[in-house]
Design an enzyme around this catalytic site. Structure first.
Site, short mmCIF file in Angstrom:
data_model
loop_
_atom_site.label_atom_id
_atom_site.label_comp_id
_atom_site.label_asym_id
_atom_site.label_seq_id
_atom_site.Cartn_x
_atom_site.Cartn_y
_atom_site.Cartn_z
N ASP A 113 -9.95 -3.65 -5.33
CA ASP A 113 -9.09 -2.67 -4.66
C ASP A 113 -9.07 -1.39 -5.50
O ASP A 113 -8.83 -1.45 -6.71
CB ASP A 113 -7.68 -3.25 -4.53
N HIS B 278 -8.06 -4.77 -0.88
CA HIS B 278 -6.93 -4.04 -0.31
C HIS B 278 -6.67 -4.48 1.14
O HIS B 278 -7.58 -4.52 1.95
CB HIS B 278 -7.20 -2.54 -0.34
N SER C 77 0.83 -1.20 0.00
CA SER C 77 0.00 0.00 0.00
C SER C 77 0.87 1.26 0.00
O SER C 77 1.65 1.47 -0.92
CB SER C 77 -0.96 -0.04 1.20
#
Length: 410
Positions: free
Chosen positions: A350, A380, A196
């Protein structure tokens, strides 16, 4: 005295009931703005995790409003309350690389040759996350790949704005490279890795070190559902997954702005696309465009978006969003051509999926070898849930296994 005691009990009961109702009301509101697509495996588990995260945020906000602590501090405190047992297969030590705290994981089993070294940058939107939140993941990578893993505890926003996190990750990596002989690591097999926001930092560090001659060359970069641009929050994945936990569309913009400026002002303008001048948008279109995304990823309800009218005053406040050290997807081709072998993991559900797909294309177009792994049932944050008590997801384990396989092949 009995009357006072009774009134006190009633007051506490009313307060607790009101507190619970307030929390439940906030949770219900967040639920109405979220969705879990049918393609997600084990949706009930994801909903439970979502409830836990919302409850944590709501309680933090209430505590902030009554002056006890900030919401961010409360969430970080709860996140950090994770203690793992001693790992019989690893030496684990906390150190400082210059002024940056790190945690080093070294396999205990003897090695006939020098090991691979993995610099790991945690996710959390540049606001959350720590050495503790990604402890289990780093242990697994170190054990399974038989590599030395260095987890970096970089400074967080909003207290420390851009480029603090990037500078900490870069400085820690350079320190590791310059002192590599102390850790039994092969200088030709150093890898940067992150999930991320950590994937963003890994990409930025990799770009900065590309082409340098005074330090060892990076062997590879591993980008796990990375956020790589803040030009267009209306790409297909942002539209299709705008309400899907664990990262919804508006939060992607919120975290980018927190990292940039320490606040979320102008979030709506950034989401609408009115923060980028027409000439810059035209320039970036060759790199950030739905046209560069395979058609199969547009089938799930994508509609072309026309940006709102440009607002110069907003651009002045957020123009550093276009710097490659914050948005690596915008770096020039001359830098991309020098990047190391890459592994990119994306998830179908995501909002950041298309950031990864666009970077994959840029790397391949510039002759960089890319291993891409796409989790069709992933969302995610799923890698961190590969082993999460009774709320684990097989997709997370599959993704982690592929990451380990890639590392072992270097």
């Amino acid at each position: 005295m009995a009357v006072v005691y009774t009134l006190l009990v009633l007051f506490l009961a009313v307060f607790v009931a009101g507190f619970i109702l307030l929390v439940m009301g906030a949770i219900n509101f967040d639920f109405s703005n979220s969705e879990i697509p049918p393609g997600v495996n084990q949706p009930v588990k994801l909903r439970i995790i979502h409830i836990i995260l919302i409850s944590r945020a709501v309680v933090g906000k209430i505590l902030e409003n009554i002056g006890i602590c900030s919401q961010v501090s409360f969430v970080r405190y709860i996140q950090g309350r994770k203690t793992l047992r001693v790992d019989p297969k690893l030496f684990i030590k906390d150190l400082w690389f210059e002024k940056v705290p790190v945690r080093i994981y070294q396999p205990k089993v003897p090695s006939a040759s020098q090991r691979r070294g993995v610099m790991f940058f945690h996710g959390g939107g540049w606001v959350f996350g720590s050495l503790e939140t990604h402890e289990k993941l780093c242990r697994s990578i170190a054990r399974e790949s038989e590599s030395v893993v260095v987890s970096v505890g970089y400074r967080l926003a909003p207290e420390h704005k851009y480029p603090a996190a990037y500078e900490d990750c870069l400085n820690a990596t350079i320190h590791f490279m310059k002192n590599i002989e102390h850790y039994g690591v092969d200088p030709a097999r150093i890898i940067v890795c992150g999930d991320s926001a950590g994937g963003n930092l890994a990409a930025a560090v990799s770009q900065t070190l590309a082409g340098g001659s005074d330090l060892p060359k990076l062997r590879a970069q591993i980008l796990i559902y990375p956020g790589l641009q803040a030009v267009d929050f209306n790409l297909p994945s942002y539209q299709q997954n705008q309400g899907v936990p664990l990262l919804i569309r508006k939060h992607a913009a919120f975290f980018a702005l927190q990292y940039l400026n320490g606040d979320a002002l102008h979030m709506q303008e950034v989401l609408e696309g009115s923060h980028i001048p027409p000439d810059m948008r035209l320039k970036y279109r060759k790199w950030v465009s739905p046209d560069n995304i395979p058609e199969k990823f547009k089938a799930r309800g994508y509609k072309p978006h026309k940006p709102r009218e440009f607002k110069a005053e907003v651009f002045e406040k957020v123009k550093r969003l276009c710097e490659p050290n914050l948005c690596p997807l915008l770096v020039e081709d001359a830098v991309v051509q020098q990047l190391p072998e890459s592994f990119i993991l994306t998830c179908e559900y995501d909002v950041l999926r298309d950031d990864g797909l666009l970077y994959k294309k840029r790397l391949e177009d510039n002759g960089v070898r890319v291993t891409w792994y796409h989790l069709e049932d992933g969302f995610h944050g799923v890698i961190g849930l590969y082993d999460y008590r009774g709320l684990s997801f097989p997709a997370g384990k599959r993704g982690l296994d592929r990451i380990v396989k890639f590392i072992k092949g270097l």
